[in-house]
Design a protein around this motif. Structure first.
Motif, PDB file in Angstrom:
ATOM      1  N   ILE A  37       1.020  -1.390  -0.189  1.00  0.00           N
ATOM      2  CA  ILE A  37       0.081  -0.046   0.016  1.00  0.00           C
ATOM      3  C   ILE A  37       0.835   1.293   0.000  1.00  0.00           C
ATOM      4  CG2 ILE A  37      -1.621   1.530   1.502  1.00  0.00           C
ATOM      5  CD1 ILE A  37      -3.035  -1.519   2.173  1.00  0.00           C
ATOM      6  N   ALA A  38       1.968   1.196   0.741  1.00  0.00           N
ATOM      7  CA  ALA A  38       2.954   2.391   0.935  1.00  0.00           C
ATOM      8  C   ALA A  38       3.506   2.587  -0.418  1.00  0.00           C
ATOM      9  CB  ALA A  38       3.802   2.084   1.828  1.00  0.00           C
ATOM     10  N   ALA A  39       3.867   1.704  -1.132  1.00  0.00           N
ATOM     11  CA  ALA A  39       4.523   1.711  -2.390  1.00  0.00           C
ATOM     12  C   ALA A  39       3.779   2.245  -3.600  1.00  0.00           C
ATOM     13  CB  ALA A  39       5.122   0.264  -3.017  1.00  0.00           C
ATOM     14  N   ALA A  40       2.227   2.045  -3.304  1.00  0.00           N
ATOM     15  CA  ALA A  40       1.295   2.439  -4.325  1.00  0.00           C
ATOM     16  C   ALA A  40       1.173   4.054  -4.125  1.00  0.00           C
ATOM     17  CB  ALA A  40       0.028   1.562  -4.211  1.00  0.00           C
ATOM     18  N   HIS A  41       1.144   4.179  -2.810  1.00  0.00           N
ATOM     19  CA  HIS A  41       0.691   5.579  -2.447  1.00  0.00           C
ATOM     20  C   HIS A  41       2.043   6.393  -2.876  1.00  0.00           C
ATOM     21  CE1 HIS A  41      -2.665   6.175  -0.391  1.00  0.00           C
ATOM     22  NE2 HIS A  41      -2.689   4.939  -0.126  1.00  0.00           N
ATOM     23  N   LEU A  42       3.412   6.005  -2.720  1.00  0.00           N
ATOM     24  CA  LEU A  42       4.496   6.383  -3.197  1.00  0.00           C
ATOM     25  C   LEU A  42       4.513   6.840  -4.726  1.00  0.00           C
ATOM     26  CD1 LEU A  42       7.331   7.688  -2.345  1.00  0.00           C
ATOM     27  CD2 LEU A  42       8.429   5.389  -2.693  1.00  0.00           C
ATOM     28  N   ALA A  43       3.994   5.937  -5.340  1.00  0.00           N
ATOM     29  CA  ALA A  43       3.909   6.078  -6.638  1.00  0.00           C
ATOM     30  C   ALA A  43       2.839   6.952  -7.220  1.00  0.00           C
ATOM     31  CB  ALA A  43       3.585   4.546  -7.458  1.00  0.00           C
ATOM     32  N   ALA A  44       1.736   7.173  -6.414  1.00  0.00           N
ATOM     33  CA  ALA A  44       0.887   8.159  -6.776  1.00  0.00           C
ATOM     34  C   ALA A  44       1.484   9.508  -6.459  1.00  0.00           C
ATOM     35  CB  ALA A  44      -0.296   8.014  -5.806  1.00  0.00           C
ATOM     36  N   ALA A  45       2.398   9.634  -5.270  1.00  0.00           N
ATOM     37  CA  ALA A  45       3.031  10.971  -5.044  1.00  0.00           C
ATOM     38  C   ALA A  45       3.994  11.166  -6.112  1.00  0.00           C
ATOM     39  CB  ALA A  45       3.709  11.055  -3.848  1.00  0.00           C
ATOM     40  N   THR A  46       4.631  10.341  -6.730  1.00  0.00           N
ATOM     41  CA  THR A  46       5.786  10.449  -7.791  1.00  0.00           C
ATOM     42  C   THR A  46       4.651  10.926  -9.210  1.00  0.00           C
ATOM     43  OG1 THR A  46       6.998   9.118  -6.640  1.00  0.00           O
ATOM     44  CG2 THR A  46       7.577   9.614  -9.199  1.00  0.00           C
ATOM     45  N   CYS A  47       4.013  10.356  -9.281  1.00  0.00           N
ATOM     46  CA  CYS A  47       2.980  10.722 -10.309  1.00  0.00           C
ATOM     47  C   CYS A  47       2.729  12.230 -10.457  1.00  0.00           C
ATOM     48  CB  CYS A  47       1.776   9.745 -10.547  1.00  0.00           C
ATOM     49  SG  CYS A  47       0.561  10.131 -11.666  1.00  0.00           S
ATOM     50  N   GLU A  49       4.024  14.681  -8.606  1.00  0.00           N
ATOM     51  CA  GLU A  49       5.192  15.493  -8.803  1.00  0.00           C
ATOM     52  C   GLU A  49       5.474  15.469 -10.269  1.00  0.00           C
ATOM     53  OE1 GLU A  49       7.619  14.723  -4.677  1.00  0.00           O
ATOM     54  OE2 GLU A  49       7.835  13.355  -6.260  1.00  0.00           O
ATOM     55  N   SER A  50       5.050  14.508 -11.029  1.00  0.00           N
ATOM     56  CA  SER A  50       5.699  14.531 -12.576  1.00  0.00           C
ATOM     57  C   SER A  50       4.829  15.666 -13.434  1.00  0.00           C
ATOM     58  CB  SER A  50       5.628  13.205 -13.054  1.00  0.00           C
ATOM     59  OG  SER A  50       4.251  12.665 -13.078  1.00  0.00           O
ATOM     60  N   GLY A  51       3.691  15.958 -12.652  1.00  0.00           N
ATOM     61  CA  GLY A  51       2.922  17.027 -13.464  1.00  0.00           C
ATOM     62  C   GLY A  51       1.727  16.235 -13.962  1.00  0.00           C
ATOM     63  N   LYS A  52       1.483  15.088 -13.815  1.00  0.00           N
ATOM     64  CA  LYS A  52       0.168  14.371 -14.474  1.00  0.00           C
ATOM     65  C   LYS A  52      -0.887  14.803 -13.454  1.00  0.00           C
ATOM     66  CE  LYS A  52       2.409  10.110 -15.926  1.00  0.00           C
ATOM     67  NZ  LYS A  52       2.617   8.625 -15.744  1.00  0.00           N
ATOM     68  N   ASP A  53      -2.296  14.711 -14.339  1.00  0.00           N
ATOM     69  CA  ASP A  53      -3.254  15.215 -13.788  1.00  0.00           C
ATOM     70  C   ASP A  53      -3.494  14.425 -12.594  1.00  0.00           C
ATOM     71  OD1 ASP A  53      -5.873  16.813 -14.080  1.00  0.00           O
ATOM     72  OD2 ASP A  53      -6.510  14.787 -14.313  1.00  0.00           O
TER      73      ASP A  53
END
Length: 80
Positions: A37-47, A49-53
């Motif tokens: 779950i933490a990895a999924a949330h980290l990926a969402a944060a990175t997403c 940060e990348s500027g994606k909607d």
């Protein structure tokens, strides 16, 4: 009297089950789920940060969390 005794026995059994410690394997599985779950949330944060909607990142989060946590936001949602 019999009903009172039966109720007392059932209450004692319920208390015993509620305080039983989880096994080492259960703990290991719980930790693994929290890490996923933490990895999924980290990926969402990175997403984000990348500027994606936000909608795009939320869809990716939902896909990554399918079967892991409750709710469409992987068991966690903050206010906006």
């Amino acid at each position: 009297m019999k009903k009172s005794l039966l109720a007392l026995v059932l209450l004692a059994q319920a208390a015993t089950f509620s305080i039983a410690k989880e096994s080492a394997e259960d703990t290991k599985q719980d930790v693994a789920k929290h890490r996923a779950i933490a990895a999924a949330h980290l990926a969402a944060a990175t997403c984000r940060e990348s500027g994606k909607d936000e909608d795009v990142c939320n869809k990716e989060l939902q896909a990554a969390c399918k079967g892991l946590a409750i709710g469409k936001f992987c068991g966690m949602k903050h206010e906006h």
